[in-house]
Design an enzyme around this catalytic site. Structure first.
Site, PDB file in Angstrom:
ATOM      1  N   GLU A  68       9.471   5.611  -6.066  1.00 18.98           N
ATOM      2  CA  GLU A  68       9.877   6.798  -5.535  1.00 18.98           C
ATOM      3  C   GLU A  68       9.766   7.934  -6.783  1.00 18.98           C
ATOM      4  O   GLU A  68       9.242   9.072  -6.553  1.00 18.98           O
ATOM      5  CB  GLU A  68      11.273   6.914  -5.177  1.00 18.98           C
ATOM      6  CG  GLU A  68      11.476   6.007  -3.643  1.00 18.98           C
ATOM      7  CD  GLU A  68      12.863   6.174  -3.204  1.00 18.98           C
ATOM      8  OE1 GLU A  68      12.847   5.546  -1.821  1.00 18.98           O
ATOM      9  OE2 GLU A  68      13.932   6.523  -3.872  1.00 18.98           O
TER      10      GLU A  68
ATOM     11  N   GLY B  37       0.730  -1.257   0.066  1.00 19.02           N
ATOM     12  CA  GLY B  37       0.057  -0.110   0.059  1.00 19.02           C
ATOM     13  C   GLY B  37       0.743   1.330   0.084  1.00 19.02           C
ATOM     14  O   GLY B  37       0.295   2.399   0.641  1.00 19.02           O
TER      15      GLY B  37
ATOM     16  N   ALA C 103       8.505   7.914  -9.745  1.00 20.98           N
ATOM     17  CA  ALA C 103       7.381   7.627 -10.949  1.00 20.98           C
ATOM     18  C   ALA C 103       6.097   7.347 -10.376  1.00 20.98           C
ATOM     19  O   ALA C 103       5.058   8.453 -10.092  1.00 20.98           O
ATOM     20  CB  ALA C 103       7.561   6.775 -11.976  1.00 20.98           C
ATOM     21  N   GLU C 104       5.705   6.086  -9.528  1.00 20.20           N
ATOM     22  CA  GLU C 104       4.596   6.043  -9.061  1.00 20.20           C
ATOM     23  C   GLU C 104       3.849   6.880  -8.239  1.00 20.20           C
ATOM     24  O   GLU C 104       2.688   7.400  -8.405  1.00 20.20           O
ATOM     25  CB  GLU C 104       4.453   4.513  -8.680  1.00 20.20           C
ATOM     26  CG  GLU C 104       4.876   3.701  -9.653  1.00 20.20           C
ATOM     27  CD  GLU C 104       4.640   2.064  -9.078  1.00 20.20           C
ATOM     28  OE1 GLU C 104       3.691   1.655  -8.437  1.00 20.20           O
ATOM     29  OE2 GLU C 104       5.694   1.349  -9.323  1.00 20.20           O
TER      30      GLU C 104
ATOM     31  N   LEU D  36     -10.372  -8.120 -12.981  1.00 20.96           N
ATOM     32  CA  LEU D  36     -11.562  -7.575 -12.923  1.00 20.96           C
ATOM     33  C   LEU D  36     -12.290  -7.848 -14.432  1.00 20.96           C
ATOM     34  O   LEU D  36     -11.525  -7.472 -15.307  1.00 20.96           O
ATOM     35  CB  LEU D  36     -11.626  -6.007 -12.557  1.00 20.96           C
ATOM     36  CG  LEU D  36     -11.240  -5.535 -11.137  1.00 20.96           C
ATOM     37  CD1 LEU D  36     -11.183  -4.184 -10.854  1.00 20.96           C
ATOM     38  CD2 LEU D  36     -12.320  -6.225 -10.067  1.00 20.96           C
TER      39      LEU D  36
ATOM     40  N   ASP E 100      -4.207  -3.778 -18.602  1.00 15.78           N
ATOM     41  CA  ASP E 100      -3.264  -2.714 -18.858  1.00 15.78           C
ATOM     42  C   ASP E 100      -3.309  -2.077 -20.083  1.00 15.78           C
ATOM     43  O   ASP E 100      -2.435  -1.799 -20.703  1.00 15.78           O
ATOM     44  CB  ASP E 100      -1.724  -3.305 -18.632  1.00 15.78           C
ATOM     45  CG  ASP E 100      -1.606  -3.837 -17.311  1.00 15.78           C
ATOM     46  OD1 ASP E 100      -2.157  -3.259 -16.254  1.00 15.78           O
ATOM     47  OD2 ASP E 100      -0.746  -4.880 -16.801  1.00 15.78           O
TER      48      ASP E 100
ATOM     49  N   ASN F 249       1.497   2.945  -2.449  1.00 17.89           N
ATOM     50  CA  ASN F 249       0.756   3.975  -3.556  1.00 17.89           C
ATOM     51  C   ASN F 249      -0.526   4.379  -2.893  1.00 17.89           C
ATOM     52  O   ASN F 249      -0.694   5.670  -3.109  1.00 17.89           O
ATOM     53  CB  ASN F 249       0.289   3.188  -4.815  1.00 17.89           C
ATOM     54  CG  ASN F 249       1.816   3.276  -5.752  1.00 17.89           C
ATOM     55  OD1 ASN F 249       1.843   4.314  -6.444  1.00 17.89           O
ATOM     56  ND2 ASN F 249       2.208   2.091  -6.193  1.00 17.89           N
TER      57      ASN F 249
ATOM     58  N   HIS G 296       0.587   1.288 -13.111  1.00 18.67           N
ATOM     59  CA  HIS G 296       1.444   0.010 -13.593  1.00 18.67           C
ATOM     60  C   HIS G 296       2.900   0.479 -13.682  1.00 18.67           C
ATOM     61  O   HIS G 296       3.357   1.326 -14.118  1.00 18.67           O
ATOM     62  CB  HIS G 296       1.026  -0.506 -14.902  1.00 18.67           C
ATOM     63  CG  HIS G 296       1.671  -1.766 -15.303  1.00 18.67           C
ATOM     64  ND1 HIS G 296       1.238  -2.775 -15.082  1.00 18.67           N
ATOM     65  CD2 HIS G 296       2.847  -1.792 -16.203  1.00 18.67           C
ATOM     66  CE1 HIS G 296       2.359  -3.742 -15.186  1.00 18.67           C
ATOM     67  NE2 HIS G 296       3.098  -3.310 -16.008  1.00 18.67           N
TER      68      HIS G 296
HETATM   69  C1  GAR Z   1       3.305  -1.047  -7.362  1.00 16.44           C
HETATM   70  O1  GAR Z   1       4.613  -1.072  -7.949  1.00 16.44           O
HETATM   71  C2  GAR Z   1       2.179  -1.251  -8.470  1.00 16.44           C
HETATM   72  O2  GAR Z   1       2.737  -0.313  -9.398  1.00 16.44           O
HETATM   73  C3  GAR Z   1       2.395  -2.530  -8.881  1.00 16.44           C
HETATM   74  O3  GAR Z   1       2.319  -3.390  -7.380  1.00 16.44           O
HETATM   75  C4  GAR Z   1       3.129  -2.427  -6.595  1.00 16.44           C
HETATM   76  C5  GAR Z   1       2.205  -2.352  -5.265  1.00 16.44           C
HETATM   77  O4  GAR Z   1       2.836  -1.694  -4.566  1.00 16.44           O
HETATM   78  N1  GAR Z   1       1.002  -2.914  -9.545  1.00 16.44           N
HETATM   79  C6  GAR Z   1       0.946  -3.827 -10.463  1.00 16.44           C
HETATM   80  O5  GAR Z   1       2.015  -4.454 -10.794  1.00 16.44           O
HETATM   81  C7  GAR Z   1      -0.347  -3.920 -11.076  1.00 16.44           C
HETATM   82  N2  GAR Z   1      -0.438  -4.511 -12.314  1.00 16.44           N
HETATM   83  P1  GAR Z   1       2.170  -1.109  -3.311  1.00 16.44           P
HETATM   84  O6  GAR Z   1       1.018  -1.987  -2.608  1.00 16.44           O
HETATM   85  O7  GAR Z   1       3.154  -0.632  -2.293  1.00 16.44           O
HETATM   86  O8  GAR Z   1       1.453   0.320  -3.733  1.00 16.44           O
END
Ligand code: GAR
Length: 203
Positions: free
Chosen positions: A181, A15, A183-184, A97, A154, A17, A113
């Site tokens: 850090e 979690g 990008a996401e 989904l 995706d 993100n 992603h």
């Molecule tokens: C993140 O890197 C997200 O982009 C990826 O899983 C990680 C979850 O981290 N998602 C995918 O691969 C979806 N296809 P988080 O639980 O710390 O946010």
């Protein structure tokens, strides 16, 4: 100020993100929307602790608790309707989904992603696997993508992308952290605010 767009964040793991969204809400980067619900695909997701610490209501809806994908998605829709959710954000959500679900929320589901789509995405590419694939291919640049979600894994319209350098000696874990850090954690709040603003105007 109009009523904020009600956001549900779907999570499966750490979690980070979700945390970035919570922080962005506190700092005002996310201003037109409010996280009112966290939906976890498993009860041990640390994201649930983050929700609790920030007084955000949460629930667990597990695919394995239902006999069919249809029944599972029906339960998800019920909880979303109960909470009057207007925008769904998939933030490290690892459950699939179907079109039966995504078609109910056109332009109202976002995903982050951890690669530059269309590279290293689609079925089987999630979490660390994405970074393992990028390293084993030998790309020198990777990144993250925030996109709308449709029935193609995706495959929905791209909203934002940011490139991140791959460095000599990177492990999947090190690369994953850099992509998060750089990008996401920046892109996801930005994308969420963009869509909330748009949805506010369309009300
Ligand atoms: C993140 O890197 C997200 O982009 C990826 O899983 C990680 C979850 O981290 N998602 C995918 O691969 C979806 N296809 P988080 O639980 O710390 O946010």
């Amino acid at each position: 100020m109009l009523n904020k767009i009600k956001i549900a964040v779907f999570v499966s793991g750490g979690g980070t993100n979700l945390q970035a969204l919570i922080d962005a809400q506190k700092s005002g980067i996310v201003n037109n929307g409010k996280i009112v619900l966290v939906v976890a695909s498993n009860p041990s997701a640390y994201a649930l602790t983050r929700a609790k610490e920030n007084d955000i209501p949460s629930c667990v809806v597990q695919r394995k608790a239902f006999a069919s994908q249809e029944a599972y998605e029906k339960a998800l829709v019920e909880v979303l309707r109960e909470n009057e959710i207007e925008l769904i954000v998939l933030a490290g959500f690892m459950s699939i989904l179907s079109e039966g679900f995504t078609s109910l929320y056109p332009g109202r589901i976002l995903n982050v992603h951890p690669s530059l789509i269309p590279s290293f995405c689609g079925k089987g590419y999630y979490g660390l696997k994405v970074h393992e694939a990028a390293l084993s291919y030998g790309v020198k640049v990777t990144g993250a993508t925030v996109h709308y979600v449709n029935e193609i894994p995706d495959g929905g319209e791209i909203l934002l992308q940011k490139a991140v350098e791959v460095k000599e000696g990177d492990t999947p874990e090190v690369l994953q952290r850099r992509v998060m850090e750089q990008a996401e954690w920046v892109l996801l709040p930005k994308g969420v605010e963009m869509v909330c603003e748009k949805l506010q105007k369309g009300r």
